[in-house]
Design an enzyme around this catalytic site. Structure first.
Site, PDB file in Angstrom:
ATOM      1  N   GLU A 199     -38.050  34.515  57.844  1.00  0.00           N
ATOM      2  CA  GLU A 199     -36.723  35.094  58.060  1.00  0.00           C
ATOM      3  C   GLU A 199     -36.393  36.085  56.950  1.00  0.00           C
ATOM      4  O   GLU A 199     -36.756  35.865  55.787  1.00  0.00           O
ATOM      5  CB  GLU A 199     -35.717  33.936  58.043  1.00  0.00           C
ATOM      6  CG  GLU A 199     -34.415  34.233  58.728  1.00  0.00           C
ATOM      7  CD  GLU A 199     -33.533  32.989  58.820  1.00  0.00           C
ATOM      8  OE1 GLU A 199     -33.953  31.992  59.447  1.00  0.00           O
ATOM      9  OE2 GLU A 199     -32.447  33.026  58.258  1.00  0.00           O
ATOM     10  N   ASP A 204     -32.768  38.124  55.917  1.00  0.00           N
ATOM     11  CA  ASP A 204     -31.358  38.119  56.338  1.00  0.00           C
ATOM     12  C   ASP A 204     -30.439  39.043  55.572  1.00  0.00           C
ATOM     13  O   ASP A 204     -30.463  39.043  54.341  1.00  0.00           O
ATOM     14  CB  ASP A 204     -30.722  36.734  56.075  1.00  0.00           C
ATOM     15  CG  ASP A 204     -31.380  35.619  56.817  1.00  0.00           C
ATOM     16  OD1 ASP A 204     -31.663  35.791  57.988  1.00  0.00           O
ATOM     17  OD2 ASP A 204     -31.593  34.563  56.193  1.00  0.00           O
ATOM     18  N   GLU A 227     -26.387  38.737  55.729  1.00  0.00           N
ATOM     19  CA  GLU A 227     -25.283  37.976  56.320  1.00  0.00           C
ATOM     20  C   GLU A 227     -23.979  38.449  55.697  1.00  0.00           C
ATOM     21  O   GLU A 227     -23.882  38.561  54.477  1.00  0.00           O
ATOM     22  CB  GLU A 227     -25.472  36.473  56.089  1.00  0.00           C
ATOM     23  CG  GLU A 227     -26.653  35.944  56.885  1.00  0.00           C
ATOM     24  CD  GLU A 227     -26.922  34.462  56.689  1.00  0.00           C
ATOM     25  OE1 GLU A 227     -27.228  33.786  57.666  1.00  0.00           O
ATOM     26  OE2 GLU A 227     -26.838  33.994  55.542  1.00  0.00           O
ATOM     27  N   GLN A 285     -24.493  38.660  51.881  1.00  0.00           N
ATOM     28  CA  GLN A 285     -25.532  37.766  51.355  1.00  0.00           C
ATOM     29  C   GLN A 285     -26.881  38.224  51.889  1.00  0.00           C
ATOM     30  O   GLN A 285     -26.992  38.598  53.054  1.00  0.00           O
ATOM     31  CB  GLN A 285     -25.217  36.351  51.821  1.00  0.00           C
ATOM     32  CG  GLN A 285     -26.238  35.312  51.437  1.00  0.00           C
ATOM     33  CD  GLN A 285     -25.722  33.895  51.722  1.00  0.00           C
ATOM     34  OE1 GLN A 285     -24.706  33.467  51.185  1.00  0.00           O
ATOM     35  NE2 GLN A 285     -26.412  33.179  52.584  1.00  0.00           N
ATOM     36  N   THR A 286     -27.895  38.185  51.042  1.00  0.00           N
ATOM     37  CA  THR A 286     -29.259  38.431  51.520  1.00  0.00           C
ATOM     38  C   THR A 286     -30.100  37.199  51.198  1.00  0.00           C
ATOM     39  O   THR A 286     -29.795  36.447  50.262  1.00  0.00           O
ATOM     40  CB  THR A 286     -29.900  39.661  50.841  1.00  0.00           C
ATOM     41  OG1 THR A 286     -29.944  39.453  49.431  1.00  0.00           O
ATOM     42  CG2 THR A 286     -29.129  40.937  51.138  1.00  0.00           C
ATOM     43  N   ASN A 287     -31.143  37.014  51.996  1.00  0.00           N
ATOM     44  CA  ASN A 287     -31.998  35.844  51.788  1.00  0.00           C
ATOM     45  C   ASN A 287     -33.335  36.069  52.497  1.00  0.00           C
ATOM     46  O   ASN A 287     -33.424  36.885  53.414  1.00  0.00           O
ATOM     47  CB  ASN A 287     -31.315  34.600  52.354  1.00  0.00           C
ATOM     48  CG  ASN A 287     -31.967  33.305  51.897  1.00  0.00           C
ATOM     49  OD1 ASN A 287     -32.737  33.273  50.945  1.00  0.00           O
ATOM     50  ND2 ASN A 287     -31.662  32.216  52.588  1.00  0.00           N
ATOM     51  N   GLU A 327     -30.895  33.032  48.055  1.00  0.00           N
ATOM     52  CA  GLU A 327     -29.719  33.846  48.344  1.00  0.00           C
ATOM     53  C   GLU A 327     -29.259  34.662  47.148  1.00  0.00           C
ATOM     54  O   GLU A 327     -29.307  34.205  46.012  1.00  0.00           O
ATOM     55  CB  GLU A 327     -28.540  32.943  48.764  1.00  0.00           C
ATOM     56  CG  GLU A 327     -28.724  32.216  50.084  1.00  0.00           C
ATOM     57  CD  GLU A 327     -29.440  30.872  49.927  1.00  0.00           C
ATOM     58  OE1 GLU A 327     -29.921  30.577  48.799  1.00  0.00           O
ATOM     59  OE2 GLU A 327     -29.506  30.126  50.916  1.00  0.00           O
ATOM     60  N   TRP A 365     -18.729  26.602  56.010  1.00  0.00           N
ATOM     61  CA  TRP A 365     -19.198  27.026  54.680  1.00  0.00           C
ATOM     62  C   TRP A 365     -18.906  28.468  54.290  1.00  0.00           C
ATOM     63  O   TRP A 365     -18.922  28.806  53.108  1.00  0.00           O
ATOM     64  CB  TRP A 365     -20.708  26.809  54.558  1.00  0.00           C
ATOM     65  CG  TRP A 365     -21.514  27.664  55.513  1.00  0.00           C
ATOM     66  CD1 TRP A 365     -21.771  27.384  56.827  1.00  0.00           C
ATOM     67  CD2 TRP A 365     -22.123  28.918  55.237  1.00  0.00           C
ATOM     68  NE1 TRP A 365     -22.507  28.402  57.382  1.00  0.00           N
ATOM     69  CE2 TRP A 365     -22.749  29.348  56.437  1.00  0.00           C
ATOM     70  CE3 TRP A 365     -22.224  29.716  54.092  1.00  0.00           C
ATOM     71  CZ2 TRP A 365     -23.444  30.559  56.522  1.00  0.00           C
ATOM     72  CZ3 TRP A 365     -22.923  30.931  54.191  1.00  0.00           C
ATOM     73  CH2 TRP A 365     -23.526  31.340  55.390  1.00  0.00           C
ATOM     74  N   GLY A 367     -16.522  27.823  50.610  1.00  0.00           N
ATOM     75  CA  GLY A 367     -17.158  26.537  50.896  1.00  0.00           C
ATOM     76  C   GLY A 367     -16.523  25.792  52.058  1.00  0.00           C
ATOM     77  O   GLY A 367     -16.560  24.565  52.106  1.00  0.00           O
ATOM     78  N   ARG A 408     -28.634  24.041  41.638  1.00  0.00           N
ATOM     79  CA  ARG A 408     -29.641  23.957  42.701  1.00  0.00           C
ATOM     80  C   ARG A 408     -31.046  23.867  42.137  1.00  0.00           C
ATOM     81  O   ARG A 408     -31.881  23.146  42.663  1.00  0.00           O
ATOM     82  CB  ARG A 408     -29.568  25.192  43.609  1.00  0.00           C
ATOM     83  CG  ARG A 408     -28.341  25.248  44.462  1.00  0.00           C
ATOM     84  CD  ARG A 408     -28.273  26.591  45.156  1.00  0.00           C
ATOM     85  NE  ARG A 408     -28.963  26.643  46.435  1.00  0.00           N
ATOM     86  CZ  ARG A 408     -29.291  27.769  47.049  1.00  0.00           C
ATOM     87  NH1 ARG A 408     -29.022  28.921  46.486  1.00  0.00           N
ATOM     88  NH2 ARG A 408     -29.879  27.743  48.217  1.00  0.00           N
TER      89      ARG A 408
END
Ligand SMILES: *[C@@H]1O[C@H](CO)[C@@H](O)[C@H](O)[C@H]1NC(C)=O
Ligand SMILES: *[C@@H]1O[C@H](CO)[C@@H](O)[C@H](O)[C@H]1NC(C)=O
Length: 270
Positions: A46, A48, A50, A63-65, A77, A141, A145, A220
């Site tokens: 993927e 992305d 977003e 957002q990119t991922n 992300e 989310w 959040g 994370r």
């Protein structure tokens, strides 16, 4: 709601002019992305873009991922704001994907570059993907959040896409033939990397508008993923932003209605 390319591509340049819904858009996500999740349930790839909606008067976030071969346990992300209001007019968002590199662009500014490094291994997308555009309800989310949900009194939420560019190597999904190693052969206008002047623009953009990077998210990743190149100034800058929540479970397809067609302009709405 959304649409997808009929063909699967292995590498290429994919781009659209997009205008996002305006006014109250909390909980809304508009996504422009490549995926092969329908073909490879456990080891999909993927790439992305977003766009995360917001409460009235607050700006959209981008957002990119990327995921490679099912690497969904490692989110890569980044989040940014923009130097314009993406709901006011069309702007171009592009993905360049080659054997060794992924570059995300906003208009003519590269905003993120991912090199395939030895450390990234299989996490770099490497199988044919389709191009998708979707708009969906990510109330749980997308905005603070999940604090702010989609408010359907403001529906329909309409995302407009025009001037679609799909300059990729279309491949047969079974045979995987027609892989093209040199994308510039498809079309001479496809960028072949980041020029020195673009590199300066990218650095300036990131200094000003990057608000989150997984590389600095200690909650994370105690140890940042190995491709991260840490920068103490960047770390300091990113400290002033709130922690970020992610959607986790993919994916934004609802029930399918298949229509064949070709289009240069499209709208998707919920
Ligand atoms: C990617 O590789 C290019 C060329 O080697 C290099 O100039 C650039 O700094 C690298 N970018 C990242 C984000 O590692
Ligand atoms: C991708 O993952 C699958 C299943 O987990 C594995 O069998 C395959 O070798 C991997 N492919 C690549 C290119 O890493």
């Amino acid at each position: 709601s959304g649409f997808m390319s009929h063909d699967l591509y292995l590498h290429g340049f994919f781009s659209a002019s997009i205008k996002l819904p305006s006014d109250y858009t909390a909980g809304i996500v508009v996504a422009f992305y490549m995926s092969n999740g329908d073909m490879y349930e456990r080891n999909h790839d993927e790439i992305d873009f977003e766009f995360l909606g917001n409460i009235r008067g607050k700006e959209w976030r981008v957002q990119t991922n990327v995921y490679g071969n099912g690497s969904t346990s490692v989110g890569r992300e980044e989040r940014y704001t923009l130097w314009f209001d993406p709901a006011e007019e069309f702007h171009r968002y592009s993905i360049l994907w080659t054997e060794d590199q992924i570059i995300f662009y906003v208009d003519d500014v590269p905003i993120r570059e991912i090199n395939r490094t030895a450390a990234m291994k299989r996490d770099f997308p490497s199988k044919p993907m389709s191009l998708y555009a979707t708009i969906w309800d990510a109330s749980t989310w997308a905005t603070n959040g999940g604090k702010y949900k989609v408010d359907y009194r403001y529906a329909p939420y309409v995302a407009q896409f025009s001037d679609l560019v799909l300059h990729g190597c279309a491949v047969d999904p079974i045979e995987r033939s027609r892989k093209c190693d040199d994308i510039s052969l498809i079309d001479g206008s496809i960028p072949s990397g980041i020029t020195p002047s673009q590199r300066i623009k990218m650095a300036n953009y990131r200094k000003k508008y990057l608000t989150y990077s997984y590389c600095y998210d200690k909650a994370r990743y105690k140890t940042p993923p190995s491709e991260c190149i840490l920068d103490s100034q960047e770390a300091d800058r990113l400290k002033k932003f709130d922690p970020v929540t992610f959607g986790g479970g993919r994916r934004h397809h609802g029930r399918r209605h298949h229509h064949r067609g070709t289009t240069k302009n499209a709208k998707a709405s919920i």
